[in-house]
Design an enzyme around this catalytic site. Structure first.
Site, mmCIF file in Angstrom:
data_model
loop_
_atom_site.group_PDB
_atom_site.id
_atom_site.type_symbol
_atom_site.label_atom_id
_atom_site.label_comp_id
_atom_site.label_asym_id
_atom_site.label_seq_id
_atom_site.Cartn_x
_atom_site.Cartn_y
_atom_site.Cartn_z
ATOM 1 N N HIS A 12 1.642 -5.129 7.233
ATOM 2 C CA HIS A 12 2.405 -5.490 6.040
ATOM 3 C C HIS A 12 3.773 -4.805 6.026
ATOM 4 O O HIS A 12 4.028 -3.853 6.771
ATOM 5 C CB HIS A 12 1.624 -5.101 4.778
ATOM 6 C CG HIS A 12 1.290 -3.643 4.714
ATOM 7 N ND1 HIS A 12 2.210 -2.679 4.370
ATOM 8 C CD2 HIS A 12 0.134 -2.980 4.973
ATOM 9 C CE1 HIS A 12 1.654 -1.485 4.398
ATOM 10 N NE2 HIS A 12 0.381 -1.641 4.776
ATOM 11 N N GLU A 83 -7.525 -2.121 4.273
ATOM 12 C CA GLU A 83 -7.246 -0.844 4.936
ATOM 13 C C GLU A 83 -8.433 0.105 4.789
ATOM 14 O O GLU A 83 -9.323 -0.111 3.949
ATOM 15 C CB GLU A 83 -5.982 -0.229 4.323
ATOM 16 C CG GLU A 83 -5.528 1.096 4.924
ATOM 17 C CD GLU A 83 -5.211 1.015 6.416
ATOM 18 O OE1 GLU A 83 -6.185 0.882 7.207
ATOM 19 O OE2 GLU A 83 -4.030 1.116 6.780
#
Length: 198
Positions: A12, A83
């Site tokens: 990201h 994550e």
């Protein structure tokens, strides 16, 4: 000709509080983080990429929202691509952890693969949820090119698996914001990493 599935795996864009362990914290992208996704467009081929997958955290979902329309595909969220859950460490910087929780930090440095922050998960547990999800994507899109928007930790797990390296080598691979990685999964079981942190 052996069938090949190509995964374009990106991290990201830049996020707020980038100096902290964010993990499952749903932090926002910075303005620069948004722009980084737009800057990726010329590197992605709409004629080749047939699907986009993201985690369910907004820093990757936003990437799907920006890149999906450019590629002409509807992004799909996969919670298993989140994550690493850093437990009580989330929201803390490395300096804060070293100062406030020195025993935990020392334990992590001693056993990177198996250490788990209180309330979080180990790298082994992260691999246990990420790799099956990634393999499912590969199986679903045999012979195609697919974009996966994920996280630094997730990407390292995927790359280590691709080169058959141990989880203890986690920090031997760098993942900058909006880094591009390219991995080819061949139908005969071979995996070839074409690009890392590009």
């Amino acid at each position: 000709m052996i069938e090949r599935t190509r995964i374009h795996l990106i991290r990201h864009g830049e996020v707020e509080r980038s100096y902290c362990y964010n993990g499952h914290y749903d932090v926002r992208l910075t303005q620069r983080g948004e722009e980084m996704y737009h800057q990726l467009k010329p590197r992605l081929d709409p004629d080749r990429i047939s699907a986009v997958y993201t985690s369910d955290l907004q820093r990757t979902v936003r990437g799907g929202e920006i890149l999906g329309p450019y590629l002409g595909v509807e992004p799909v969220t996969v919670p298993a691509l989140r994550e690493l859950n850093c437990g009580v460490w989330e929201g803390l910087s490395v300096a804060q952890i070293q100062e406030q929780r020195p025993d935990e930090w020392a334990a992590r440095m001693a056993d990177l693969e198996n250490f788990c922050a209180p309330g979080g998960e180990s790298l082994g547990e992260l691999a246990g949820r990420v790799l099956p999800a990634l393999r499912e994507i590969v199986e679903r899109h045999r012979g195609e090119d697919v974009l996966v928007v994920a996280h630094g930790g997730v990407n390292r797990i995927v790359l280590l698996d691709a080169i058959k390296a141990p989880l203890g080598s986690f920090f031997c691979i760098d993942q900058q914001y909006c880094a591009v990685n390219i991995i080819d999964y061949w139908a005969d079981g071979n995996t070839v990493v074409q690009l890392v942190n590009g």
